[in-house]
Enzyme design. Structure first.
Site, PDB file in Angstrom:
ATOM      1  N   HIS A   1      37.379  41.630  39.587  1.00 17.34           N
ATOM      2  CA  HIS A   1      36.312  40.967  39.674  1.00 17.34           C
ATOM      3  C   HIS A   1      36.017  40.006  38.819  1.00 17.34           C
ATOM      4  O   HIS A   1      35.189  39.028  39.256  1.00 17.34           O
ATOM      5  CB  HIS A   1      35.286  42.271  39.060  1.00 17.34           C
ATOM      6  CG  HIS A   1      35.427  43.352  39.834  1.00 17.34           C
ATOM      7  ND1 HIS A   1      34.437  44.478  39.884  1.00 17.34           N
ATOM      8  CD2 HIS A   1      36.056  43.782  41.040  1.00 17.34           C
ATOM      9  CE1 HIS A   1      34.476  45.416  40.761  1.00 17.34           C
ATOM     10  NE2 HIS A   1      35.389  44.860  41.676  1.00 17.34           N
TER      11      HIS A   1
ATOM     12  N   SER B   1      36.546  42.851  46.683  1.00 17.41           N
ATOM     13  CA  SER B   1      35.541  42.714  45.595  1.00 17.41           C
ATOM     14  C   SER B   1      35.730  41.344  44.835  1.00 17.41           C
ATOM     15  O   SER B   1      34.759  40.729  44.254  1.00 17.41           O
ATOM     16  CB  SER B   1      35.819  43.968  44.373  1.00 17.41           C
ATOM     17  OG  SER B   1      35.347  45.219  45.136  1.00 17.41           O
TER      18      SER B   1
END
Length: 299
Positions: free
Chosen positions: A250, A204
């Protein structure tokens, strides 16, 4: 339909030419080889000016010398026969390692996932299997591991949808640098903020880095930003509202992707490669500093 070389399509209202491939789009840019007007979507960056897709395909344009400057991507990369090759390799590598995880079991995942310092609560001392004890490779290897089928499914779909257009715009080397450096930035921020014994894994961070660069690319090509920003907002909402997601990866990846993407796409042609890869190096230096500071705290 392509027009003959050197032809003009002038707008009746203000005299601006329109793209020879998209007659509804006005433009002030012309191909440096055939001199036909081209819109941002059709512009392929060259060492001097921009070229149209037709001139890029045949290598010599339409009637121009074959030794003209080599066509380049928007960011200055070499145009490849398969513009999605690196994306395919990354998807394949992630899927292959997920198969290994399922076959070998937790022992494989625990050996390569990101963990700062595995603490034994009952005994009160650390176990030598974290980044703090010298296993820095976990910052990288954790980027290619996934926890569940849903986890890898969403990440690989995102990688395919966003990565393909980015690789085509940046070129293979720049795209791979963006992916790896963004992922490492996400790992470094996770290492810095999370609890030492909290394990983390997944692509991610790297994919959010691609997302950040994709926002810059859409802005550069003057497309409608609203769908991209809405999708980014939805992803960030899930990031902070869904339990068990390492939001640090993230945010770290997204920040690195925005910075690197902006430099990749907007760097001036003079010393462009030096500026682009120099920025990647600076982000890696930041990753190194963060890792050293956190390691000093934990040891």
């Amino acid at each position: 339909m392509d027009q003959a070389p050197g032809s003009r399509q002038d707008d009746a209202h203000n005299g601006l030419p329109v793209c020879y491939r998209h007659p509804d789009r006005e433009t002030g840019i012309r191909c440096t080889r055939c001199e036909r007007p081209i819109c941002p979507e059709c512009m392929v960056s060259a060492s001097v000016g921009f070229q149209c897709p037709a001139c890029v395909r045949d290598g010599s344009g339409t009637g121009h010398a074959p030794d003209a400057s080599q066509p380049r991507t928007l960011a200055g990369g070499t145009i490849a026969a398969d513009p999605h090759l690196v994306t395919k390799i990354l998807v394949g590598l992630n899927l292959a390692l997920f198969v290994v995880q399922q076959a070998v079991g937790d022992s494989f995942t625990e050996r390569f996932e990101l963990i700062g310092r595995a603490v034994m609560p009952d005994l009160g001392f650390g176990v030598l299997q974290g980044v703090a004890e010298g296993q820095w490779y976990r910052l990288l290897t954790s980027m290619f591991l996934h926890l569940t089928y849903i986890h890898i499914l969403f990440n690989m779909l995102s990688l395919w949808w966003i990565g393909g257009p980015l690789e085509q715009a940046l070129g293979r080397a720049r795209y791979l640098a963006l992916y790896l450096v963004s992922g490492l930035a996400g790992s470094a921020l996770t290492y810095l903020i999370t609890e030492p014994n909290a394990a983390s894994l997944g692509a991610s961070g790297a994919i959010y880095g691609l997302f950040g660069a994709f926002v810059v690319l859409v802005r550069r090509q003057r497309y409608d930003m609203r769908p991209v920003l809405a999708l980014l907002a939805i992803n960030l909402l899930f990031t902070f509202r869904w339990a068990g997601i390492a939001w640090q990866a993230h945010i770290g990846g997204l920040a690195a992707g925005l910075v690197i993407g902006a430099v990749m796409i907007y760097a001036p042609r003079e010393r462009r490669a030096l500026i682009q890869y120099g920025t990647c190096a600076l982000v890696l230096v930041a990753v190194l500093v963060i890792t050293l500071l956190r390691t000093a705290q934990l040891t």
